[in-house]
Design a protein around this motif. Structure first.
Motif, mmCIF file in Angstrom:
data_model
loop_
_atom_site.group_PDB
_atom_site.id
_atom_site.type_symbol
_atom_site.label_atom_id
_atom_site.label_comp_id
_atom_site.label_asym_id
_atom_site.label_seq_id
_atom_site.Cartn_x
_atom_site.Cartn_y
_atom_site.Cartn_z
ATOM 1 N N ARG A 157 0.816 -1.214 0.000
ATOM 2 C CA ARG A 157 0.000 0.000 0.000
ATOM 3 C C ARG A 157 0.851 1.265 0.000
ATOM 4 N N GLU A 181 -3.903 -9.597 -2.902
ATOM 5 C CA GLU A 181 -4.238 -8.224 -2.504
ATOM 6 C C GLU A 181 -3.337 -7.257 -3.261
ATOM 7 N N PHE A 183 -2.439 -3.124 -4.368
ATOM 8 C CA PHE A 183 -2.530 -1.673 -4.299
ATOM 9 C C PHE A 183 -1.693 -1.086 -5.432
ATOM 10 N N LEU A 204 -8.606 -8.919 -3.921
ATOM 11 C CA LEU A 204 -8.866 -7.581 -3.399
ATOM 12 C C LEU A 204 -8.039 -6.595 -4.210
ATOM 13 N N GLN A 206 -7.219 -2.636 -5.042
ATOM 14 C CA GLN A 206 -7.325 -1.327 -4.404
ATOM 15 C C GLN A 206 -6.437 -0.312 -5.114
ATOM 16 N N THR A 207 -6.974 0.898 -5.233
ATOM 17 C CA THR A 207 -6.208 2.032 -5.750
ATOM 18 C C THR A 207 -5.487 1.644 -7.044
ATOM 19 N N ALA A 233 -11.840 -1.693 -3.492
ATOM 20 C CA ALA A 233 -11.831 -0.773 -2.357
ATOM 21 C C ALA A 233 -10.822 0.343 -2.573
ATOM 22 N N ASN A 234 -10.975 1.401 -1.769
ATOM 23 C CA ASN A 234 -10.007 2.493 -1.687
ATOM 24 C C ASN A 234 -9.742 3.135 -3.050
ATOM 25 N N ASN A 236 -10.527 2.311 -5.966
ATOM 26 C CA ASN A 236 -10.147 1.482 -7.116
ATOM 27 C C ASN A 236 -10.973 1.870 -8.340
ATOM 28 N N SER A 266 -15.878 2.187 -0.689
ATOM 29 C CA SER A 266 -14.940 3.290 -0.458
ATOM 30 C C SER A 266 -14.483 3.973 -1.743
ATOM 31 N N SER A 268 -14.902 3.392 -4.948
ATOM 32 C CA SER A 268 -14.376 2.618 -6.070
ATOM 33 C C SER A 268 -15.413 2.595 -7.189
#
Length: 354
Positions: A157, A181, A183, A204, A206-207, A233-234, A236, A266, A268
């Motif tokens: 992350r 996962e 990021f 998962l 993210q971003t 999430a975050n 994405n 969040s 996305s």
């Protein structure tokens, strides 16, 4: 990027492809068993002894960018780390057993270009099986992880971005956390992620942006948690200019039991999921919470938790959502009402939508 349609072919080819591991003439090789391992580069011995990890690292350190290591031996690296530098190809033809090293990967490649891991079989309980950040043109092939704890593949992350990452097939069983996962990836292609008895998410993301995924398949994934077989999430899918024009594409999500099937959260979005096949998921079969420009274009939900659109007060409400589904034995609920939410539903599931 060309639309992925490879996940069916991956299943058919997996066994024959793995038979090619170590074929030809690798630039370096690790052989041996038990407490006796030898690393060679050509005709030169670069390590001989009882330390499996040291043999692997010596072989890797002996080659240059553009060259290949084949680890033919099986063994245990314990709670230690193998590091792969730029341009090197690592073939794990044996089985690499691992231990827990907090915050570290059993195998890492950080701030590198052009690393390839065509084959890898890993067992044990690492903190992370594979760990990356700041990579460009990374290629992962046939990855199999049979764990009793830990996390499968992790892109960090709070670290530099990654560009042009290609993953063929990942199968993770028994991880305590996520199977995969990510990021901070711009340009991610995944053929398939198969997760079995995994504690948190199957995949998962993210971003990240400019993502294409063939299949995400989870069985008993995320049971009793807020995670899901597939989770965005975050932020994405948010593009560099801040908009959510579509740039994330997933062909199919299959989920059985466990926790949620699909979860977007969040801020996305920018995503299309072509088809879902969800049955008996705990918590929500699908949860969409503060997401923008998300489309699920077909498929089925059979039993399990509800299909739900919700929102937290700290983020803007859901906007530009398209859901086409057959829902049986589960309810569908939209609360609060989103902006430009478009439902096309069939099946016997109860509905409370705006």
């Amino acid at each position: 990027m060309v639309k992925l349609s490879i996940f069916g072919a991956v299943l058919a080819l997996a066994s024959s492809v793995r038979a090619q591991c170590g074929s030809g003439t690798p630039d370096a090789k690790v052989t041996g068993s038990g407490n006796s391992f030898t690393a060679t580069r050509g005709s030169n011995t670069v390590y001989s002894g009882g330390d499996y990890r040291a043999a692997i690292q010596a072989a890797l350190d002996s080659i240059s960018s553009g060259q290949r290591v084949a680890v033919m031996a099986s063994g245990s690296i314990g709670a230690s780390t193998i590091s792969i530098s730029s341009g090197k190809t690592f073939e794990g033809c044996g089985t690499i057993n691992t231990g827990w090293n907090t915050g570290k990967g059993a195998i890492e490649s950080l701030n590198t270009d052009g690393v390839k891991i065509p084959y890898l079989t890993m067992t044990g309980g690492p903190y992370f099986g594979l760990r990356f950040h700041g990579v460009r043109d990374l290629t992962l092939g046939q990855i199999v992880m049979n764990f009793d704890t830990g996390l499968g593949i992790r892109f960090d992350r709070d670290a530099p971005w990654n560009y042009n990452v290609k993953i063929d097939s990942v199968r993770v069983t028994g991880a305590g956390s996520h199977a995969v996962e990510t990021f901070n990836i711009d340009g991610l292609e995944i053929g398939q992620v198969i997760a079995r008895n995994v504690g948190e998410s199957g995949l998962l993301i993210q971003t990240s942006r400019n993502v294409r995924v063939g299949l995400v398949d989870g069985d008993n994934v995320a049971k009793g948690t807020g995670y899901a077989t597939l989770r965005f999430a975050n932020n994405n899918g948010q593009n560099e200019n801040g908009n959510y024009n579509t740039n994330v594409y997933v062909d199919k999500v299959v989920s059985r039991g466990g926790g949620r099937g699909v979860f977007c959260v969040s801020q996305s979005g920018g995503a299309v999921i072509t088809s879902v096949d969800l049955a008996n998921n705990g918590n929500n079969a699908i949860l969409i919470e503060n997401c923008y420009n998300l489309s699920i274009r077909g498929g089925t939900v059979n039993g399990g938790g509800e299909v739900r659109l919700s929102a937290r007060n700290e983020f803007p409400n859901n906007k530009d959502i398209w859901i086409t589904l057959t829902v049986n034995g589960a309810s569908v609920r939209e609360s609060p009402c989103g902006q430009n939410v478009n439902w096309s539903l069939s099946g016997n599931g109860a509905r409370n939508i705006c």
